[in-house]
Write a protein that holds these residues in place. Structure first.
Motif, PDB file in Angstrom:
ATOM      1  N   MET A   1     -10.738   6.045  -2.774  1.00 17.64           N
ATOM      2  CA  MET A   1     -10.107   4.737  -2.665  1.00 17.64           C
ATOM      3  C   MET A   1      -8.599   4.919  -2.572  1.00 17.64           C
ATOM      4  O   MET A   1      -8.051   5.874  -3.104  1.00 17.64           O
ATOM      5  CB  MET A   1     -10.413   3.889  -3.905  1.00 17.64           C
ATOM      6  N   MET A   2      -7.988   3.979  -1.922  1.00 20.40           N
ATOM      7  CA  MET A   2      -6.535   4.039  -1.786  1.00 20.40           C
ATOM      8  C   MET A   2      -5.927   2.865  -2.561  1.00 20.40           C
ATOM      9  O   MET A   2      -6.386   1.733  -2.443  1.00 20.40           O
ATOM     10  CB  MET A   2      -6.174   3.963  -0.296  1.00 20.40           C
ATOM     11  N   VAL A   3      -4.914   3.172  -3.365  1.00 21.32           N
ATOM     12  CA  VAL A   3      -4.232   2.121  -4.123  1.00 21.32           C
ATOM     13  C   VAL A   3      -2.790   2.043  -3.620  1.00 21.32           C
ATOM     14  O   VAL A   3      -2.090   3.063  -3.557  1.00 21.32           O
ATOM     15  CB  VAL A   3      -4.261   2.405  -5.636  1.00 21.32           C
ATOM     16  N   LEU A   4      -2.366   0.846  -3.231  1.00 20.86           N
ATOM     17  CA  LEU A   4      -1.014   0.647  -2.689  1.00 20.86           C
ATOM     18  C   LEU A   4      -0.168  -0.159  -3.672  1.00 20.86           C
ATOM     19  O   LEU A   4      -0.639  -1.120  -4.267  1.00 20.86           O
ATOM     20  CB  LEU A   4      -1.075  -0.127  -1.365  1.00 20.86           C
ATOM     21  N   PHE A   5       1.096   0.247  -3.806  1.00 20.05           N
ATOM     22  CA  PHE A   5       2.037  -0.496  -4.661  1.00 20.05           C
ATOM     23  C   PHE A   5       3.232  -0.919  -3.823  1.00 20.05           C
ATOM     24  O   PHE A   5       3.698  -0.163  -2.965  1.00 20.05           O
ATOM     25  CB  PHE A   5       2.505   0.361  -5.835  1.00 20.05           C
ATOM     26  N   PHE A   6       3.729  -2.108  -4.104  1.00 15.89           N
ATOM     27  CA  PHE A   6       4.858  -2.646  -3.342  1.00 15.89           C
ATOM     28  C   PHE A   6       6.022  -3.003  -4.272  1.00 15.89           C
ATOM     29  O   PHE A   6       5.835  -3.170  -5.477  1.00 15.89           O
ATOM     30  CB  PHE A   6       4.410  -3.894  -2.559  1.00 15.89           C
ATOM     31  N   GLY A   7       7.185  -3.155  -3.657  1.00 14.33           N
ATOM     32  CA  GLY A   7       8.368  -3.646  -4.367  1.00 14.33           C
ATOM     33  C   GLY A   7       8.692  -2.838  -5.611  1.00 14.33           C
ATOM     34  O   GLY A   7       8.596  -1.608  -5.619  1.00 14.33           O
ATOM     35  N   ASP A  64     -12.473   1.551  -0.250  1.00 12.10           N
ATOM     36  CA  ASP A  64     -11.677   0.316  -0.306  1.00 12.10           C
ATOM     37  C   ASP A  64     -10.186   0.629  -0.491  1.00 12.10           C
ATOM     38  O   ASP A  64      -9.828   1.631  -1.098  1.00 12.10           O
ATOM     39  CB  ASP A  64     -12.124  -0.567  -1.482  1.00 12.10           C
ATOM     40  N   THR A  65      -9.348  -0.276   0.005  1.00 13.14           N
ATOM     41  CA  THR A  65      -7.909  -0.194  -0.242  1.00 13.14           C
ATOM     42  C   THR A  65      -7.531  -1.361  -1.145  1.00 13.14           C
ATOM     43  O   THR A  65      -7.813  -2.517  -0.835  1.00 13.14           O
ATOM     44  CB  THR A  65      -7.124  -0.278   1.082  1.00 13.14           C
ATOM     45  N   ILE A  66      -6.891  -1.022  -2.266  1.00 13.91           N
ATOM     46  CA  ILE A  66      -6.517  -2.054  -3.245  1.00 13.91           C
ATOM     47  C   ILE A  66      -4.999  -2.098  -3.306  1.00 13.91           C
ATOM     48  O   ILE A  66      -4.334  -1.076  -3.494  1.00 13.91           O
ATOM     49  CB  ILE A  66      -7.092  -1.747  -4.646  1.00 13.91           C
ATOM     50  N   ALA A  67      -4.426  -3.283  -3.119  1.00 18.71           N
ATOM     51  CA  ALA A  67      -2.969  -3.429  -3.116  1.00 18.71           C
ATOM     52  C   ALA A  67      -2.510  -4.193  -4.346  1.00 18.71           C
ATOM     53  O   ALA A  67      -3.176  -5.132  -4.785  1.00 18.71           O
ATOM     54  CB  ALA A  67      -2.525  -4.153  -1.854  1.00 18.71           C
ATOM     55  N   PHE A  68      -1.365  -3.770  -4.886  1.00 21.00           N
ATOM     56  CA  PHE A  68      -0.701  -4.463  -5.996  1.00 21.00           C
ATOM     57  C   PHE A  68       0.624  -4.995  -5.451  1.00 21.00           C
ATOM     58  O   PHE A  68       1.502  -4.218  -5.088  1.00 21.00           O
ATOM     59  CB  PHE A  68      -0.425  -3.497  -7.160  1.00 21.00           C
ATOM     60  N   MET A  69       0.744  -6.319  -5.382  1.00 16.63           N
ATOM     61  CA  MET A  69       1.904  -6.944  -4.729  1.00 16.63           C
ATOM     62  C   MET A  69       2.704  -7.788  -5.728  1.00 16.63           C
ATOM     63  O   MET A  69       2.189  -8.766  -6.257  1.00 16.63           O
ATOM     64  CB  MET A  69       1.399  -7.829  -3.585  1.00 16.63           C
ATOM     65  N   PRO A  70       3.963  -7.432  -5.977  1.00 14.06           N
ATOM     66  CA  PRO A  70       4.797  -8.264  -6.862  1.00 14.06           C
ATOM     67  C   PRO A  70       5.562  -9.300  -6.040  1.00 14.06           C
ATOM     68  O   PRO A  70       5.645  -9.194  -4.816  1.00 14.06           O
ATOM     69  CB  PRO A  70       5.778  -7.236  -7.442  1.00 14.06           C
ATOM     70  N   PRO A  71       6.145 -10.305  -6.701  1.00  9.78           N
ATOM     71  CA  PRO A  71       7.033 -11.206  -5.969  1.00  9.78           C
ATOM     72  C   PRO A  71       8.356 -10.518  -5.647  1.00  9.78           C
ATOM     73  O   PRO A  71       8.808  -9.662  -6.407  1.00  9.78           O
ATOM     74  CB  PRO A  71       7.251 -12.362  -6.952  1.00  9.78           C
ATOM     75  N   PHE A  72       8.942 -10.873  -4.527  1.00  8.91           N
ATOM     76  CA  PHE A  72      10.290 -10.396  -4.160  1.00  8.91           C
ATOM     77  C   PHE A  72      11.214 -11.612  -4.245  1.00  8.91           C
ATOM     78  O   PHE A  72      10.796 -12.713  -3.896  1.00  8.91           O
ATOM     79  CB  PHE A  72      10.373  -9.909  -2.706  1.00  8.91           C
ATOM     80  N   SER A  73      12.459 -11.395  -4.605  1.00  5.70           N
ATOM     81  CA  SER A  73      13.349 -12.567  -4.645  1.00  5.70           C
ATOM     82  C   SER A  73      14.623 -12.421  -3.846  1.00  5.70           C
ATOM     83  O   SER A  73      15.385 -13.357  -3.704  1.00  5.70           O
ATOM     84  CB  SER A  73      13.723 -12.905  -6.083  1.00  5.70           C
TER      85      SER A  73
END
Lengths: 75, 363
Positions: A1-7, A64-73
């Motif tokens: 599985m692939m885990v993606l992190f943003f911001g 599966d690819t699971i993404a973790f997305m935070p808010p950007f401001s």
């Protein structure tokens, strides 16, 4: 599985992509990630499985690819 | 009247034509925030011939804006962003009407300003205004082209685009409540590559033109992120959150948006005066949490632990209990978040310096 992190979540994990062994559902994935990255527990984010945002615990499949997305401001 | 010389190159596009140009010229677009997202969005919308463009920003141009807001020149420093931007656009395209709001949009003036426009572009740089615009647009049923950046990454979406089937996704479906403003770094704190908001602002203008002209696939309910370094796009389909309700006018006007985004703070703070007083008495243990490359270099910190280390560390060292522990950073935003983390982990009372080193060196 692939885990993606943003911001700013990448500040916590130090990586934007993690290959991860199979885990049965998104709640279990969160728990093991919290053990490895305690600051993730207090971070704000939404999760998506294969590009679709989820709001409840979701069963995962191999690959599966699971993404973790935070808010950007910024702007 | 359509100026074929000016707009000919877009009119001859397949699926565009005189029809689309007419739609652009009849459209009214409001851009809130004339910074790094708003400037490029404005330039391309003005160039494309949008009939009426509203420009709202209460901020003045600063030297540190220019690396990512090249619409402005060094000579424009200390002048209002909305006024200067409008002057430049009048020179670019005299066909269009520009309405300037040289002040900040708030929940008292938002509804009356927004209701005269067809589309709103969120080019702001802070959560209070992002939530305020989302709520106002949801209330007024206005499409909102959302954009935001974080270092090398940008987010883009089209919210509140009411489809015939009634499906209507808004920002609160994604993030129902604002984070504490100290939880997410601003560009001032985190840095931003100048070109990145330029890319995102132009994509916001693209999305607005597509909505107006009825072209292509819209990012309705889709959050698109762009990462400049990996050169990758990622798309997330946003699902409707059944708990999110659109508020009415009275509810909207009663919300204190600044408070909403700053509440739940339990981190004790020191003013610069209190800080300097304790420093003189040698009763401070100072933790500098700025990253290694940040300036100015100071000689009065007892220990240096970068914020990124604090975020990723499992165990932080114990600090001497005999003194007042105080965390410092550049502006007093990261320090607040870091103090909360240290407080929780070390079970010690930890202060942070309000306003950070900027305030320290200004007083």
């Amino acid at each position: 599985m692939m885990v993606l992190f943003f911001g700013n979540l990448v500040d916590i994990t130090q990586q934007s992509e993690l290959a991860w062994p199979f885990i049965h559902n998104t709640m279990q994935l969160q728990q093991v990630l919290y053990e490895q990255y305690p600051a993730l527990q207090t971070a704000q984010y939404v999760m998506a499985v294969n590009g679709k945002m989820i709001q409840t615990n979701t069963i995962l499949q191999e690959g599966d690819t699971i993404a973790f997305m935070p808010p950007f401001s910024g702007g | 009247m359509i100026d074929l010389n000016r707009y000919g190159r877009q009119i001859i596009l397949p699926n565009f034509g005189i029809d689309a140009q007419q739609k652009l010229q009849q459209a009214k677009v409001l851009i809130v925030g004339m910074g790094a997202l708003g400037c490029p969005a404005l330039q391309y919308l003005a160039g494309a011939g949008i009939g009426v463009i509203g420009i709202a920003d209460g901020d003045d141009i600063q030297l540190h804006n220019l690396h990512r807001q090249p619409l402005f020149y060094t000579a424009d420093i200390n002048h209002n962003k909305a006024i200067v931007a409008a002057e430049k656009m009048r020179a670019l395209n005299p066909d269009i009407q520009l309405t300037v709001y040289p002040f900040y949009i708030n929940n008292k003036n938002a509804l009356s300003i927004l209701q005269t426009y067809d589309i709103v572009i969120d080019a702001t740089d802070n959560f209070p205004t992002k939530y305020l615009l989302n709520d106002a647009c949801a209330l007024l049923k206005k499409p909102l082209v959302y954009g935001a950046v974080s270092r090398y990454e940008g987010q883009l979406s089209l919210f509140n685009y009411c489809q015939p089937n009634g499906r209507n996704i808004q920002y609160r479906d994604l993030f129902p409540e604002p984070p504490h403003s100290d939880a997410i770094l601003s560009c001032e704190e985190a840095g931003v590559l100048g070109v990145l908001p330029g890319v995102m602002g132009i994509m916001q203008a693209t999305e607005a033109i597509k909505v107006i002209a009825g072209l292509g696939r819209l990012l309705d309910g889709v959050l698109l992120t762009y990462h400049a370094l990996s050169a990758k796009f990622y798309e997330m389909e946003i699902s409707k959150n059944p708990a999110v309700q659109t508020m009415n006018k009275a509810e909207f006007e009663n919300i204190d948006y600044d408070w909403l985004c700053n509440s739940n703070s339990i981190t004790p703070s020191l003013s610069v005066e209190e800080f300097k007083h304790l420093q003189q008495l040698k009763q401070l243990f100072i933790i500098d949490i700025r990253e290694h490359n940040e300036i100015p270099i100071i000689d009065f910190a007892d220990v240096h632990i970068p914020y990124s280390t604090i975020l990723s560390a499992n165990h932080l060292p114990q600090f001497p209990n005999v003194k007042n522990i105080c965390v410092i950073c550049q502006r007093g935003i990261r320090s607040k978040a870091a103090a909360a983390i240290i407080q929780q982990q070390a079970k010690q009372k930890v202060y942070h310096l309000m306003g950070g080193l900027s305030a320290y060196f200004n007083q």
